[in-house]
Design an enzyme around this catalytic site. Sequence first.
Site, short mmCIF file in Angstrom:
data_model
loop_
_atom_site.label_atom_id
_atom_site.label_comp_id
_atom_site.label_asym_id
_atom_site.label_seq_id
_atom_site.Cartn_x
_atom_site.Cartn_y
_atom_site.Cartn_z
N LYS A 26 0.89 -1.26 -0.27
CA LYS A 26 0.12 0.21 -0.24
C LYS A 26 0.58 1.17 -0.18
O LYS A 26 1.70 1.28 0.61
CB LYS A 26 -0.80 -0.48 1.14
CG LYS A 26 -0.41 -0.15 2.26
CD LYS A 26 0.33 1.38 3.51
CE LYS A 26 0.76 1.12 4.29
NZ LYS A 26 1.74 2.32 4.60
N ASP B 63 -2.26 -1.18 10.81
CA ASP B 63 -2.26 -1.49 9.35
C ASP B 63 -3.07 -2.93 8.96
O ASP B 63 -3.59 -3.36 7.41
CB ASP B 63 -1.10 -1.24 8.59
CG ASP B 63 -1.01 -0.09 8.96
OD1 ASP B 63 -1.75 0.89 9.18
OD2 ASP B 63 0.51 0.19 7.98
O1 C5P Z 1 0.31 -1.46 15.30
P1 C5P Z 1 1.97 -1.24 14.62
O2 C5P Z 1 2.82 -2.56 15.13
O3 C5P Z 1 1.97 -0.89 13.07
O4 C5P Z 1 2.53 -0.27 15.52
C1 C5P Z 1 3.91 -0.12 15.37
C2 C5P Z 1 4.28 0.74 16.43
O5 C5P Z 1 4.32 2.60 14.85
C3 C5P Z 1 3.38 1.38 17.35
O6 C5P Z 1 4.00 0.94 18.18
C4 C5P Z 1 4.12 2.65 17.83
O7 C5P Z 1 4.59 3.56 18.08
C5 C5P Z 1 3.31 3.28 16.45
N1 C5P Z 1 2.21 3.49 16.00
C6 C5P Z 1 1.31 4.93 16.78
N2 C5P Z 1 -0.13 5.63 16.28
C7 C5P Z 1 -0.38 4.98 15.42
C8 C5P Z 1 0.02 3.35 14.81
C9 C5P Z 1 1.91 2.78 14.75
O8 C5P Z 1 1.76 5.87 17.42
N3 C5P Z 1 -1.53 4.60 15.11
#
Ligand code: C5P
Length: 293
Positions: free
Chosen positions: A11, A139
Site C-alpha cells: 500500500k 494496518d
Molecule cells: O500497530 P503497529 O504495530 O503497526 O504500530 C507500530 C508502532 O507504530 C506502534 O508501536 C506505535 O509506536 C506506532 N503507531 C502509532 N500510532 C498508530 C500506529 C502506529 O503511534 N496509529
Amino acid sequence: MNGLEILAPAKINLFLELIGKREDGFHELETVMCCVNLYDRLQFGCRSDSEVLLRESGRVQGMPDSKDNLIVKALQILQAKTGCSKGMEIEIEKGIPIQAGLGGASSDAAAALIAGNRLWELGLDSAQLLELSAELGSDVPFFIHGGMAICRGRGEIVSPIESVNRFPILIAKPPIGLSTPEVFSHCSIAETTQSCSPLLEALQMGNAKAIGESMINRLEEAAAKVSDWGIRMKEAFQKADCMAHQLSGSGSCYFGLFGNSKLLRKASAKLLQREPELALYYCQSIGRLAHQY
Ligand code: C5P
C-alpha cells in the site's frame, strides 16, 4: 482444498494526518491508503499436526525470524481463538521492501488470517477477521479490505472508497529502512489538522494537480529527524516534474503519482540521474483482490 496461493499487495498512504496522541501510546490518525500491484507471494499448505512453519524462498534481509513474524502470529491467534488444532506450512517470496512504509508485514498477516480461515474451514466472517486483525497491527484491517480506504482510530477503523481512477505510481526505495516506532517517537500534532475530503474529491475527478495539492503525510517531518533520505527524495521528485509526491507511511519509501506511464518513465530517468542509489518500482493503484473482503 488443502493449499492456497495469495498475492499480498503493498500500500501507499495518499494522506496521513495525525489527530492526537492516545493514552495507549498510539496516535489517533486519519489516513487514505491505496493498494498497489507490488506483491509478496505466499503459499499456504495445511499440516496434520498443529505446527505453523514459515519458510522463505531466498533470504530476505531484515525479515523477522519465524517466531516474531506476523504471519506466524496471525495463524497462532486464529488457532488460539477458535481452538483449531490444524497446522500450516507457509512459503513466502518477498517482493515488497521491508521497513519501507508499504505495509508488507501487515499485508502478509492479513493474507495469513484469510488463508487460515479458508483452509482450516473456520467459517469466520469479515467482521470477526477484522477484529482479530486489529490485534496484529494498526494496518492489518486495511488489508482484509484491500483496494482504497480511509482508515481512522489508530488505523483499524476502515471505510472503503469505491470507484476511483487507476493511476500510475512510481515508488522509490532508498538504501535504508525506517523503524515505524522510531519515526512515530519524533512526530508532533499540528495545531490545525487537515481533512482528507479535498483529496477524495480530487481523486474522483482524476486531477493530478488537485491530488498533489491535497496530499499530506504528517510523518514526513518526523522521518526527516531519523534520515535525510525523505528530503533528498522530495527534492528529486520536484526536479523530475512530478506534481503529486510524498513519503509513504513512516517511510523509508517515497512515491509519486503520474497522469500517464510516459510521464512516469521520463521522471524515473531524471530521478536516477540525481539519486542513482534509489531502487524504483513502476506500479499502479489496484482495487480489491479476489481473496480480500
Ligand atoms: O500497530 P503497529 O504495530 O503497526 O504500530 C507500530 C508502532 O507504530 C506502534 O508501536 C506505535 O509506536 C506506532 N503507531 C502509532 N500510532 C498508530 C500506529 C502506529 O503511534 N496509529
